[in-house]
Design a protein around this motif. Sequence first.
Motif, PDB file in Angstrom:
ATOM      1  N   SER A   1       0.798  -1.271   0.332  1.00  0.00           N
ATOM      2  CA  SER A   1      -0.670   0.249  -0.343  1.00  0.00           C
ATOM      3  C   SER A   1       1.177   1.319  -0.200  1.00  0.00           C
ATOM      4  CB  SER A   1      -0.416  -0.019   1.786  1.00  0.00           C
ATOM      5  OG  SER A   1      -0.397  -0.210   2.299  1.00  0.00           O
TER       6      SER A   1
ATOM      7  N   ASN B   1      -2.190   0.284   7.379  1.00  0.00           N
ATOM      8  CA  ASN B   1      -0.739   0.119   6.246  1.00  0.00           C
ATOM      9  C   ASN B   1      -2.433  -0.088   4.914  1.00  0.00           C
ATOM     10  OD1 ASN B   1      -3.483  -2.400   7.114  1.00  0.00           O
ATOM     11  ND2 ASN B   1      -1.707  -4.073   7.053  1.00  0.00           N
ATOM     12  N   PHE B   2      -3.331   0.678   5.021  1.00  0.00           N
ATOM     13  CA  PHE B   2      -3.577   1.187   4.145  1.00  0.00           C
ATOM     14  C   PHE B   2      -3.077   2.535   2.614  1.00  0.00           C
ATOM     15  CE2 PHE B   2      -5.383   5.544   5.697  1.00  0.00           C
ATOM     16  CZ  PHE B   2      -4.743   5.422   7.168  1.00  0.00           C
ATOM     17  N   ALA B   3      -2.442   2.934   3.287  1.00  0.00           N
ATOM     18  CA  ALA B   3      -2.575   3.579   2.683  1.00  0.00           C
ATOM     19  C   ALA B   3      -0.581   3.920   3.463  1.00  0.00           C
ATOM     20  CB  ALA B   3      -2.400   5.216   2.405  1.00  0.00           C
TER      21      ALA B   3
END
Length: 429
Positions: A174, A263-265
């Motif tokens: 990500s 950990n989404f971006a």
Amino acid sequence: MATKTNDPKRNSWIGYNRDTHFPIQNIPFGVFLTRDNVITIGTRIGDYAIDLGALQEMGYFDMVPLTDDMFMQDTLNDFISDGKKTWRLVRNRIGDIFDKNNPELRDHKEHRDRIIFAMDEVEMQLPVLIGDYTDFYSSKEHATNVGTMFRDPDNALLPNWLHMPVAYHGRSSSIIPSNIPIHRPQGQTITAGSDQPVFGPSKLLDFELEMAFITTDANSLGHPIPVKEAEDYIFGMVMLNDWSARDIQKWEYVPLGPFLAKNFASAISPWIVTLEALEPFRTESPKRERPVLDYLDSKKNSSFDIHLEVDITPQQGRPTTVCKSNFKHLYWNISQQLAHHTVNGCPVNSGDLMGSGTISGPTPDSYGSMLELSWRGEKPVQLNDGTERRFIEDYDTVTMRGYCHKGDLRIGFGEVSNKILPVYQPKSK
Ligand code: MN
């Protein structure tokens, strides 16, 4: 060692303003898509992107020992693998080609037209294929602020903190370049006093002002990197916004640390600035508060004086600078981070990304996250359009910049900037 490439008096035949982040002394490396939809490795001078693949094809690197397609690739990993000697030869050669007094390319219009692009004609990509991403937690001010808010003001730092650069292993899938919009993440959160979590959009979306270094192939399994050699294996640095969802983080992080809250971006600035370009801006890390073990005893001046800023720009509105910090505030430097990371024999590869952790300074206007700037939301941050922010709202854009300056010389990283979109809604059939 000073190289001619760093000579502050050198000028280029490519014009730029005095305050550019990318004078001829910088020579960063990146990957971009040209107006002809060709992906190439490049560098940047002023507001121009330079196609190193085309330069190589036309023979401008013939005197540098490089594999034939070194710059005709879609990542820098192979070039970085070639090591420090090659990086230096290539930067020296680029400096010479674009030196004001060198007519070689300057007076060759046909070649210039194939090699040089205005920045707004190209689309920046991730510069490396990132195999592994590690995020440190190396700002004492940040760790103290977070420990004060979430645990105990009298014991804000955990007992290990002053003895080692602590970190967690992040997720590389990500990691995105600047300018890619990000949907607000959803997840489990819990309200104070409740024992039943709920699912929904994060309400406490935050940025983390960080920088990150990018490594070359450093060691084999089982072989630690000595702290005093660590910089030989560091190619350069980028800006990093380690987007974080504080409400998800708070509920999930015990005992194994952050997971879906992080950990989404994570976004990086697209130009890697080499350690060689940062050489004139070396400085000492803050004073040690406890003696460090020998394997962490780094060389003098292993840190860098890099000014950092964060802006928030609402959907309709002007930017407000909400934070001014500096990389030099970090308690643990990059040599100590890499030495610690490998002291157990953990191998590090070309293109690995190592985040610094949120870089907070000593004063409230230098805190590197909304969590700290608004102190958990208790002290809203005023924006210049009259609104206020506790955390980041939908359609806000967060922009981070970093630059060094000394006398007339300015070397910068450009910026990492991302807009937040509402939670992703699948299209109905
Ligand atoms: Mn972080």
